[in-house]
Design a protein around this motif. Sequence first.
Motif, PDB file in Angstrom:
ATOM      1  N   GLU A 138      54.184 121.722  73.559  1.00 25.74           N
ATOM      2  CA  GLU A 138      54.078 120.452  72.829  1.00 25.74           C
ATOM      3  C   GLU A 138      52.915 120.468  71.843  1.00 25.74           C
ATOM      4  O   GLU A 138      53.030 119.930  70.738  1.00 25.74           O
ATOM      5  CB  GLU A 138      53.912 119.288  73.815  1.00 25.74           C
ATOM      6  N   ILE A 139      51.814 121.106  72.212  1.00 24.37           N
ATOM      7  CA  ILE A 139      50.672 121.208  71.304  1.00 24.37           C
ATOM      8  C   ILE A 139      51.057 122.031  70.078  1.00 24.37           C
ATOM      9  O   ILE A 139      50.777 121.649  68.942  1.00 24.37           O
ATOM     10  CB  ILE A 139      49.454 121.819  72.019  1.00 24.37           C
ATOM     11  N   LEU A 140      51.731 123.157  70.313  1.00 26.48           N
ATOM     12  CA  LEU A 140      52.149 124.001  69.188  1.00 26.48           C
ATOM     13  C   LEU A 140      53.174 123.291  68.308  1.00 26.48           C
ATOM     14  O   LEU A 140      53.139 123.425  67.075  1.00 26.48           O
ATOM     15  CB  LEU A 140      52.685 125.335  69.700  1.00 26.48           C
ATOM     16  N   GLU A 141      54.073 122.519  68.913  1.00 24.35           N
ATOM     17  CA  GLU A 141      55.047 121.749  68.127  1.00 24.35           C
ATOM     18  C   GLU A 141      54.340 120.706  67.267  1.00 24.35           C
ATOM     19  O   GLU A 141      54.687 120.514  66.095  1.00 24.35           O
ATOM     20  CB  GLU A 141      56.046 121.060  69.053  1.00 24.35           C
ATOM     21  N   GLN A 142      53.346 120.029  67.834  1.00 18.34           N
ATOM     22  CA  GLN A 142      52.597 119.028  67.069  1.00 18.34           C
ATOM     23  C   GLN A 142      51.838 119.688  65.925  1.00 18.34           C
ATOM     24  O   GLN A 142      51.792 119.163  64.820  1.00 18.34           O
ATOM     25  CB  GLN A 142      51.625 118.260  67.978  1.00 18.34           C
ATOM     26  N   ALA A 143      51.263 120.849  66.185  1.00 18.45           N
ATOM     27  CA  ALA A 143      50.561 121.581  65.128  1.00 18.45           C
ATOM     28  C   ALA A 143      51.524 121.904  63.986  1.00 18.45           C
ATOM     29  O   ALA A 143      51.185 121.720  62.808  1.00 18.45           O
ATOM     30  CB  ALA A 143      49.947 122.857  65.691  1.00 18.45           C
ATOM     31  N   GLU A 144      52.717 122.358  64.319  1.00 19.72           N
ATOM     32  CA  GLU A 144      53.723 122.661  63.289  1.00 19.72           C
ATOM     33  C   GLU A 144      54.064 121.414  62.471  1.00 19.72           C
ATOM     34  O   GLU A 144      54.189 121.485  61.245  1.00 19.72           O
ATOM     35  CB  GLU A 144      54.996 123.235  63.928  1.00 19.72           C
ATOM     36  N   LEU A 145      54.231 120.273  63.147  1.00 18.62           N
ATOM     37  CA  LEU A 145      54.521 119.027  62.436  1.00 18.62           C
ATOM     38  C   LEU A 145      53.403 118.653  61.472  1.00 18.62           C
ATOM     39  O   LEU A 145      53.643 118.042  60.431  1.00 18.62           O
ATOM     40  CB  LEU A 145      54.746 117.879  63.425  1.00 18.62           C
ATOM     41  N   LEU A 146      52.181 119.034  61.827  1.00 18.31           N
ATOM     42  CA  LEU A 146      51.016 118.740  60.985  1.00 18.31           C
ATOM     43  C   LEU A 146      50.733 119.863  59.988  1.00 18.31           C
ATOM     44  O   LEU A 146      49.695 119.888  59.349  1.00 18.31           O
ATOM     45  CB  LEU A 146      49.789 118.496  61.873  1.00 18.31           C
ATOM     46  N   GLU A 147      51.671 120.800  59.888  1.00 17.01           N
ATOM     47  CA  GLU A 147      51.605 121.924  58.957  1.00 17.01           C
ATOM     48  C   GLU A 147      50.484 122.901  59.272  1.00 17.01           C
ATOM     49  O   GLU A 147      49.866 123.474  58.382  1.00 17.01           O
ATOM     50  CB  GLU A 147      51.521 121.435  57.512  1.00 17.01           C
ATOM     51  N   ILE A 148      50.235 123.089  60.571  1.00 22.34           N
ATOM     52  CA  ILE A 148      49.338 124.139  61.049  1.00 22.34           C
ATOM     53  C   ILE A 148      50.242 125.164  61.728  1.00 22.34           C
ATOM     54  O   ILE A 148      50.929 124.840  62.694  1.00 22.34           O
ATOM     55  CB  ILE A 148      48.304 123.586  62.045  1.00 22.34           C
ATOM     56  N   SER A 149      50.255 126.376  61.201  1.00 24.02           N
ATOM     57  CA  SER A 149      51.185 127.388  61.721  1.00 24.02           C
ATOM     58  C   SER A 149      50.542 128.766  61.693  1.00 24.02           C
ATOM     59  O   SER A 149      49.431 128.946  61.186  1.00 24.02           O
ATOM     60  CB  SER A 149      52.472 127.385  60.891  1.00 24.02           C
ATOM     61  N   GLN A 150      51.259 129.721  62.223  1.00 28.06           N
ATOM     62  CA  GLN A 150      50.848 131.144  62.222  1.00 28.06           C
ATOM     63  C   GLN A 150      49.454 131.320  62.807  1.00 28.06           C
ATOM     64  O   GLN A 150      48.631 132.082  62.288  1.00 28.06           O
ATOM     65  CB  GLN A 150      50.924 131.706  60.802  1.00 28.06           C
ATOM     66  N   VAL A 151      49.179 130.641  63.909  1.00 29.50           N
ATOM     67  CA  VAL A 151      47.850 130.674  64.530  1.00 29.50           C
ATOM     68  C   VAL A 151      47.676 131.993  65.265  1.00 29.50           C
ATOM     69  O   VAL A 151      48.482 132.379  66.096  1.00 29.50           O
ATOM     70  CB  VAL A 151      47.674 129.495  65.505  1.00 29.50           C
ATOM     71  N   ARG A 152      46.599 132.707  64.913  1.00 35.54           N
ATOM     72  CA  ARG A 152      46.230 133.954  65.575  1.00 35.54           C
ATOM     73  C   ARG A 152      44.765 133.892  65.949  1.00 35.54           C
ATOM     74  O   ARG A 152      43.932 133.459  65.152  1.00 35.54           O
ATOM     75  CB  ARG A 152      46.484 135.149  64.660  1.00 35.54           C
ATOM     76  N   VAL A 153      44.440 134.357  67.141  1.00 34.06           N
ATOM     77  CA  VAL A 153      43.077 134.287  67.660  1.00 34.06           C
ATOM     78  C   VAL A 153      42.517 135.688  67.799  1.00 34.06           C
ATOM     79  O   VAL A 153      43.161 136.575  68.357  1.00 34.06           O
ATOM     80  CB  VAL A 153      43.053 133.584  69.038  1.00 34.06           C
TER      81      VAL A 153
END
Length: 78
Positions: A58-73
């Motif tokens: 759900e956190i990753l889905e919300q990030a996508e909705l907010l146009e935050i994607s391709q997260v790499r650490v």
Amino acid sequence: MRTYNVEYAFKGEPRSHEFQLKQGELPVHEAAMHLIVLHFGDGENSLVMPAADASPEEILEQAELLEISQVRVHGVGK
């Protein structure tokens, strides 16, 4: 403290940000949550924030909705 370099796309533009955290690991969904707070945490509309009990998905889905994607650490060191 450990330093994490997080690479991601925000509104389609590549970005990176360093976080200094006490934890030994930074899972992608937690990094996404930190990015949501970074970009939207001081906004007047708290509705963009995931629920406190949100699942990693759900956190990753919300990030996508907010146009935050391709997260790499990347852990940089202590």
